[in-house]
Design an enzyme around this catalytic site. Structure first.
Site, PDB file in Angstrom:
ATOM      1  N   CYS A 135      62.374 -10.980 -32.764  1.00 42.70           N
ATOM      2  CA  CYS A 135      61.324 -11.520 -33.620  1.00 42.70           C
ATOM      3  C   CYS A 135      60.376 -12.847 -33.215  1.00 42.70           C
ATOM      4  O   CYS A 135      59.035 -12.966 -33.513  1.00 42.70           O
ATOM      5  CB  CYS A 135      61.870 -11.765 -34.808  1.00 42.70           C
ATOM      6  SG  CYS A 135      61.879 -12.932 -36.034  1.00 42.70           S
ATOM      7  N   GLU A 204      60.614  -3.224 -34.053  1.00 40.43           N
ATOM      8  CA  GLU A 204      59.614  -4.502 -34.024  1.00 40.43           C
ATOM      9  C   GLU A 204      58.541  -3.285 -34.191  1.00 40.43           C
ATOM     10  O   GLU A 204      57.346  -3.571 -35.001  1.00 40.43           O
ATOM     11  CB  GLU A 204      58.848  -5.667 -33.351  1.00 40.43           C
ATOM     12  CG  GLU A 204      60.050  -6.714 -33.518  1.00 40.43           C
ATOM     13  CD  GLU A 204      59.549  -7.959 -34.431  1.00 40.43           C
ATOM     14  OE1 GLU A 204      58.227  -7.765 -35.605  1.00 40.43           O
ATOM     15  OE2 GLU A 204      60.522  -8.791 -35.276  1.00 40.43           O
TER      16      GLU A 204
HETATM   17  C1  LIG Z   1      58.779  -7.941 -38.633  1.00 39.67           C
HETATM   18  C2  LIG Z   1      58.915  -9.598 -38.258  1.00 39.67           C
HETATM   19  N1  LIG Z   1      59.209  -9.860 -37.075  1.00 39.67           N
HETATM   20  C3  LIG Z   1      58.965 -11.240 -36.190  1.00 39.67           C
HETATM   21  C4  LIG Z   1      58.164 -11.491 -37.496  1.00 39.67           C
HETATM   22  C5  LIG Z   1      58.034 -13.209 -37.333  1.00 39.67           C
HETATM   23  N2  LIG Z   1      59.311 -14.638 -37.605  1.00 39.67           N
HETATM   24  C6  LIG Z   1      59.794 -14.364 -39.073  1.00 39.67           C
HETATM   25  S1  LIG Z   1      61.295 -15.304 -38.805  1.00 39.67           S
HETATM   26  C7  LIG Z   1      60.766 -15.979 -37.431  1.00 39.67           C
HETATM   27  C8  LIG Z   1      61.253 -16.768 -37.153  1.00 39.67           C
HETATM   28  C9  LIG Z   1      62.099 -16.988 -36.115  1.00 39.67           C
HETATM   29  O1  LIG Z   1      62.695 -18.205 -35.350  1.00 39.67           O
HETATM   30  C10 LIG Z   1      59.687 -15.405 -37.070  1.00 39.67           C
HETATM   31  C11 LIG Z   1      58.076 -15.160 -35.708  1.00 39.67           C
HETATM   32  C12 LIG Z   1      57.991 -11.637 -38.648  1.00 39.67           C
HETATM   33  N3  LIG Z   1      57.577 -12.384 -39.771  1.00 39.67           N
HETATM   34  N4  LIG Z   1      57.862 -10.110 -39.521  1.00 39.67           N
END
Ligand SMILES: Cc1ncc(C[n+]2csc(CCO)c2C)c(N)n1
Length: 226
Positions: A135, A204
């Site tokens: 993520c 993802e």
């Molecule tokens: C589907 C999806 N995947 C990744 C993110 C990015 N993201 C979400 S929470 C976070 C902080 C984790 O340390 C980050 C980078 C997103 N918004 N949506």
């Protein structure tokens, strides 16, 4: 090779496919219809809410104070980001109370969220950590790749800016170190850590597909009869 380099290399296909995905390309070039961005943002609010809860479960399973501090702080900051999203982007896109109340996760989002709950509830903390890592990692890569793109829509520019910041890159550095520490201390978990990382990277990509196709529970992919 370090453990983080191994898992990242194994996931190369998912990284490449995200970089050229029509949703991502459309976003950074400013050609993405706002309808798709709105759909993505609404689904992402659900995803972020659960991501934060999953981190809170991880905190409750922590064995060291350092782990505990990391998971609690991450859960808190993502909860804050989610609230901020509602205050700003939701307001800008005119997403009202009614629309939010009716919101349910689309299939790909539901699958991804369930995968992460499964990791944190049924697997070890190193495996759960590996499942949570694509993520921030993938988004940081996208932010870095497209940091010089300046789409005309302010919401799209803000999105790129968020994920191309120095703080975000520094935070990812700490997360890679944590992954390597877990790997060093838990050699028996290596296979599962790799597998759960790959699965999250796959989800993802499915998340982009979902936002590009406005995926819902009503329509199945139409197949031609032979
Ligand atoms: C589907 C999806 N995947 C990744 C993110 C990015 N993201 C979400 S929470 C976070 C902080 C984790 O340390 C980050 C980078 C997103 N918004 N949506």
């Amino acid at each position: 090779m370090r453990f983080d380099e191994v898992v990242r290399e194994e996931a190369d296909g998912y990284w490449e496919s995200s970089m050229v995905h029509p949703f991502v390309k459309g976003l950074v070039q400013g050609t993405l219809p706002m309808e798709n961005f709105k759909f993505y943002m609404m689904q992402d609010a659900i995803y972020l809410k659960h991501y934060s809860k999953i981190l809170a479960i991880a905190a409750s399973k922590s064995e060291t104070n350092q782990e505990m501090a990391y998971y609690l702080e991450s859960a808190r900051s993502i909860n804050e980001a989610e609230l901020e999203l509602h205050r700003t982007v939701f307001k800008e896109l005119h997403i009202g109370e009614q629309e939010q109340a009716e919101l349910i996760p689309a299939p790909a989002n539901n699958n991804y969220i369930n995968h992460m709950y499964n990791a944190v509830l049924n697997e070890s903390l190193p495996v759960a950590f590996a499942a949570l890592l694509p993520c921030p990692w993938l988004y940081q890569s996208i932010g870095e790749e497209y940091k010089d793109e300046k789409p005309t829509q302010k919401l799209y520019r803000d999105w790129i800016e968020l994920y191309s910041s120095k703080e975000f890159k520094d935070q990812l550095g700490i997360q890679k170190q944590m992954l390597n520490k877990y790997a060093k201390e838990h050699p028996a978990d290596h296979q599962k850590m790799k597998a759960f990382f790959q699965m999250s990277a796959y989800y993802e990509c499915k998340f982009w597909d979902m936002a590009w196709s406005l995926e819902n529970w009503k329509e199945l992919t139409p197949y031609e009869l032979a």
